[in-house]
Design a protein around this motif. Structure first.
Motif, PDB file in Angstrom:
ATOM      1  N   ASP A   4      47.653 -48.172   4.667  1.00 29.61           N
ATOM      2  CA  ASP A   4      46.461 -48.171   3.826  1.00 29.61           C
ATOM      3  C   ASP A   4      45.603 -46.931   4.018  1.00 29.61           C
ATOM      4  OD1 ASP A   4      45.512 -48.881   6.325  1.00 29.61           O
ATOM      5  OD2 ASP A   4      44.114 -50.382   5.568  1.00 29.61           O
ATOM      6  N   MET A   5      45.921 -46.095   5.028  1.00 27.85           N
ATOM      7  CA  MET A   5      45.205 -44.842   5.251  1.00 27.85           C
ATOM      8  C   MET A   5      45.656 -43.781   4.242  1.00 27.85           C
ATOM      9  SD  MET A   5      42.964 -43.462   7.156  1.00 27.85           S
ATOM     10  CE  MET A   5      42.988 -44.375   8.668  1.00 27.85           C
ATOM     11  N   ARG A   6      46.815 -43.947   3.657  1.00 29.54           N
ATOM     12  CA  ARG A   6      47.379 -42.944   2.761  1.00 29.54           C
ATOM     13  C   ARG A   6      46.874 -43.189   1.340  1.00 29.54           C
ATOM     14  NH1 ARG A   6      51.072 -40.292   5.375  1.00 29.54           N
ATOM     15  NH2 ARG A   6      52.147 -39.549   3.551  1.00 29.54           N
ATOM     16  N   HIS A   7      46.215 -42.207   0.779  1.00 27.67           N
ATOM     17  CA  HIS A   7      45.646 -42.324  -0.558  1.00 27.67           C
ATOM     18  C   HIS A   7      46.520 -41.570  -1.550  1.00 27.67           C
ATOM     19  CE1 HIS A   7      41.884 -44.052   0.826  1.00 27.67           C
ATOM     20  NE2 HIS A   7      42.060 -43.297   1.883  1.00 27.67           N
ATOM     21  N   PRO A  60      42.588 -38.824  11.427  1.00 28.21           N
ATOM     22  CA  PRO A  60      41.461 -38.436  10.575  1.00 28.21           C
ATOM     23  C   PRO A  60      40.326 -37.855  11.418  1.00 28.21           C
ATOM     24  CG  PRO A  60      42.255 -40.606   9.981  1.00 28.21           C
ATOM     25  CD  PRO A  60      42.948 -40.230  11.256  1.00 28.21           C
ATOM     26  N   SER A  79      42.689 -48.828  10.362  1.00 31.66           N
ATOM     27  CA  SER A  79      42.675 -48.951   8.904  1.00 31.66           C
ATOM     28  C   SER A  79      41.745 -47.905   8.297  1.00 31.66           C
ATOM     29  CB  SER A  79      42.205 -50.348   8.493  1.00 31.66           C
ATOM     30  OG  SER A  79      40.829 -50.501   8.747  1.00 31.66           O
ATOM     31  N   SER A  80      41.907 -47.686   7.014  1.00 30.22           N
ATOM     32  CA  SER A  80      41.035 -46.727   6.336  1.00 30.22           C
ATOM     33  C   SER A  80      39.597 -47.234   6.301  1.00 30.22           C
ATOM     34  CB  SER A  80      41.540 -46.422   4.927  1.00 30.22           C
ATOM     35  OG  SER A  80      41.624 -47.600   4.163  1.00 30.22           O
ATOM     36  N   VAL A  83      38.014 -46.193   9.468  1.00 27.90           N
ATOM     37  CA  VAL A  83      37.727 -44.749   9.454  1.00 27.90           C
ATOM     38  C   VAL A  83      36.456 -44.490   8.674  1.00 27.90           C
ATOM     39  CG1 VAL A  83      38.484 -42.490   8.599  1.00 27.90           C
ATOM     40  CG2 VAL A  83      40.112 -43.992   9.751  1.00 27.90           C
ATOM     41  N   TYR A  84      36.355 -45.043   7.463  1.00 29.58           N
ATOM     42  CA  TYR A  84      35.182 -44.812   6.635  1.00 29.58           C
ATOM     43  C   TYR A  84      33.918 -45.344   7.293  1.00 29.58           C
ATOM     44  CZ  TYR A  84      38.019 -43.034   2.825  1.00 29.58           C
ATOM     45  OH  TYR A  84      38.859 -42.271   2.067  1.00 29.58           O
ATOM     46  N   TYR A 103      42.085 -36.111   6.253  1.00 31.83           N
ATOM     47  CA  TYR A 103      43.099 -37.094   6.636  1.00 31.83           C
ATOM     48  C   TYR A 103      44.431 -36.769   5.969  1.00 31.83           C
ATOM     49  CZ  TYR A 103      41.361 -39.105   2.235  1.00 31.83           C
ATOM     50  OH  TYR A 103      40.950 -39.289   0.940  1.00 31.83           O
ATOM     51  N   GLY A 105      47.361 -37.782   3.595  1.00 32.57           N
ATOM     52  CA  GLY A 105      47.478 -38.652   2.429  1.00 32.57           C
ATOM     53  C   GLY A 105      48.676 -38.266   1.590  1.00 32.57           C
TER      54      GLY A 105
END
Length: 179
Positions: A4-7, A60, A79-80, A83-84, A103, A105
């Protein structure tokens, strides 16, 4: 890094050359210039490329522009969302003039999916952060980065806007009582 970190982003025009220099040394004076955010972006891309080449992974991290210079902070998380939240906490504590979240992605380029280093960059007061991406491939000789990064869109920025005391009073619609 978790999935889920990969956008996934859509590739657009607006291409900028990737910095070829080594680590950027930034003085207090340089951060007073309008180009501080661009210097932070260039440093973030350079740092990310070095980390991927050296370690084969990218945790990240955020580069913040403060009156005393540029500072970096890592964001280890599962998880993203974590991070946020970590970035929001950092930005609330430091209140930088600008920030760059970097990060690992992925993006879609000409109909094909490719890995990319992604940076979200914004100045304090901006309503949106600019999304920049540097595509890369992993070959027999390691990581191969494109020669340029590109603007791939915008997102809501992570730094909360702060209102001045006068703006807060102007927004208040009640009556103030002093006793």
């Amino acid at each position: 890094m978790t999935q889920d970190m990969r956008h996934t982003l859509t590739w657009q025009a607006s291409v900028r050359e990737v910095p070829k220099a080594s680590a950027i040394s930034v003085s207090d004076r340089a951060l007073e210039d309008a180009g501080a955010l661009e210097m932070a972006v260039r440093h973030a891309f350079w740092e990310a490329c070095e980390l991927l080449r050296r370690d084969g992974a990218l945790m990240p991290f955020t580069v913040v522009c403060t009156p005393s210079g540029m500072e970096m902070a890592d964001h280890p998380a599962a998880s993203s969302d974590e991070v946020y939240e970590g970035v929001k906490t950092l930005l609330a504590r430091v209140a930088p003039e600008a920030y760059v979240l970097c990060y690992d992605g992925s993006i879609d380029v000409d109909g094909r999916h490719t890995d990319a280093v992604v940076c979200e960059a914004a100045r304090r007061g901006d309503s949106e952060a600019t999304l920049l991406a540097l595509p890369y491939t992993i070959g027999e000789n390691g990581y191969v980065f494109d020669d340029a990064y590109a603007c791939v869109g915008v997102t809501s920025q992570l730094q909360r806007r702060t209102m001045s005391p006068n703006a807060r009073l102007g927004a208040f619609s009640g009556t103030l009582l002093f006793v």
